[in-house]
Design an enzyme around this catalytic site. Structure first.
Site, PDB file in Angstrom:
ATOM      1  CE  LYS A   7      -1.431  -4.329   3.056  1.00  0.00           C
ATOM      2  NZ  LYS A   7      -1.481  -5.481   1.888  1.00  0.00           N
ATOM      3  CE1 TYR A  56      -3.731  -2.423   4.855  1.00  0.00           C
ATOM      4  CE2 TYR A  56      -2.934   0.093   4.642  1.00  0.00           C
ATOM      5  CZ  TYR A  56      -3.331  -1.310   3.989  1.00  0.00           C
ATOM      6  OH  TYR A  56      -3.487  -1.289   2.650  1.00  0.00           O
ATOM      7  CB  SER A  98      -0.924  -0.165   1.273  1.00  0.00           C
ATOM      8  OG  SER A  98      -1.340   1.240   1.389  1.00  0.00           O
TER       9      SER A  98
END
Lengths: 225, 251
Positions: free
Chosen positions: B149, B145, B132
């Site tokens: 990633k 998150y 991402s």
């Protein structure tokens, strides 16, 4: 019932992508070619229109598959408008093959249909057992504004002596279009020979278009005669 | 028909994974589609005879290995399974941080370990990992998150160094927000943190992945679209400017 499943109508396609090309062909030759369906090409100045389209169906009621269409613009015998007669419709998956033939009488047959819609130039081929029937490349055009209303089209099919009329709506986004822009190579196949006889080998397209995402809806077929 | 190639797709119950699985099936691949969302998987595979579904949690290494072994020789892995809860770092229960790392990072490790050895033996294969833009430009509410990633990026860079040049292509896809059911829910719940961004068309993300597979093997990162490319370049060359812009847009 198709492969043990009941297919509800209308059939909805939620994500399809298309690369297509339209060619002007001699109207008398086109008339002779599709006379078997009892339909007449929509002709002007002695020219009819043959449309070739490569379609990737990613998400829809008939599953995921690739398709190649050879179609002619025809006069709609019901309302006098313009429709698209589907002359040939190879696909690469069994569910849609069976559904297309039995629900609408579309002339679907199994083929290998490699299709690259990710690059600038969109490429497609139709092959049978390693033998290439045709290859189509479509170069990028200019973006067109997307219309909000879903245009209604009428498709026609002919299978086993029956011509059918199929109401069809399409809602495209990401449309690009240009004059010319297609490279068509015809190979070794009955339909390739037919297109060659129409003068399409090496012909310049009237126009080409690509659609990055299209939703469609196919209603049930009605018999024309 | 020509001999069908086999792909394993995770996160195939919705969003990018679902569309990736459907496009591969449309192209005549045999697809083994994984997710924990069984109704979602069933919808993805509906009426596609070459799309096979397996309910499988990527946090379970044995389950992932079993599915990969059953699938046979894999030509491509598309690993899209991930979660992205949006919570301020200190408000996020530590169990949730573990869970994000477990699914998003260790899930990636499990999928790679299940698929890569056979690919190296065969001397061919493609492993596409979804990262991402948050991994490069972490924003508000994304600490766990973004960290998971970023770990995926670092893991893939190590893979490329250790196993590159042996016929297996690695790609790490770094998109900005993508218009998936997951992102729509987040954008509705957190309009400020997501800066009212409309997600990118998932089809365009997958087009960028397809194009990238034709590029040289070592070209690891895929930035789909202008926003991802510009944001990544700005962060690299003007990190302070990037932080100010991000701060202003999402506060």
């Amino acid at each position: 019932m198709i492969q043990g499943e009941r297919v509800a109508l209308p059939v909805e396609i939620r994500d399809a992508a298309v690369a297509s090309a339209m060619f002007a062909v001699p109207a008398p030759a086109a008339r002779d070619l599709i006379a078997y369906a009892g339909l007449a090409p929509a002709a002007r100045f002695g020219r009819a229109v043959c449309s070739l389209a490569a379609v990737r169906y990613a998400d829809g009621d008939l599953g995921a598959y690739h398709e190649f269409a050879v179609a002619f613009l025809v006069r709609d015998p019901v309302d006098g408008g313009i429709g698209a007669f589907i002359h040939w419709l190879p696909v690469n998956q069994s569910f849609t093959l069976e559904a297309g033939r039995s629900i609408w009488g579309f002339p679907k047959e199994m083929a290998d249909i490699p299709l690259d819609l990710a690059g600038r130039v969109k490429r497609c081929a139709v092959r049978f057992g390693g033998r290439t029937a045709l290859e189509l490349a479509v170069r990028p055009g200019a973006p067109l504004p997307t219309r909000s209303a879903a245009p209604s089209i009428v498709a026609f099919s002919h299978l086993d002596g029956v011509t059918r009329r199929i109401p069809w709506t399409v809602s495209p986004t990401g449309v690009r279009m240009r004059p010319g822009g297609a490279t068509l190579r015809l190979g070794d196949h009955r339909v390739a020979d037919e297109l060659r006889a129409l003068g399409l080998d090496g012909a310049r397209a009237l126009s080409t278009s690509t659609v990055t995402r299209m939703t469609m809806s196919f209603a049930g077929a009605e018999e024309v005669r | 028909m020509t001999g069908a190639r086999t792909a394993l797709v995770t996160g195939a119950g919705s969003g990018l994974g679902a569309l990736a699985a459907q496009r591969l099936a449309a192209a005549g691949w045999d697809v083994v589609a994984l997710d924990v969302d069984e109704p979602g998987l069933a919808a993805t595979a509906r009426r596609s005879p070459t799309l096979h579904t397996r309910a499988c949690d990527v946090t379970d290494p044995d389950a992932v290995a079993a599915v990969a072994a059953e699938a046979g020789p894999l030509q491509r892995v598309v690993h899209a399974a991930a979660i992205s809860p949006l919570v301020p770092a200190l408000d996020q229960p530590v169990e949730d941080v573990h869970r994000v790392l477990h699914i998003n990072f260790l899930g990636t490790v499990h999928v790679v370990r299940a698929a890569l050895p056979a690919m190296l033996d065969a001397g061919r294969g493609e492993i596409v990992l979804f990262s991402s833009l948050a991994s490069l430009v972490p924003g508000r509410l994304t600490s766990a998150y973004a960290a998971a990633k970023a770990a995926v990026n670092a893991y893939a860079e190590s893979l490329l160094i250790e196993y590159g040049g042996r016929g297996v292509t690695f790609r790490v896809v770094v998109p900005a927000q993508v218009d998936t059911p997951m992102y729509r829910r987040q954008a509705a719940a957190h309009p400020k943190a997501t800066a009212g961004m409309k997600g990118m068309d998932p089809g365009a993300v997958l087009d960028a992945v397809d194009r990238s597979l034709a590029r040289p093997e070592g070209d690891l990162y895929v930035y789909p679209g202008t926003v991802a490319r510009l944001t990544a370049a700005t962060k690299r060359h003007f990190p302070t400017l990037m932080r100010r812009v991000l701060d202003k847009q999402t506060s």
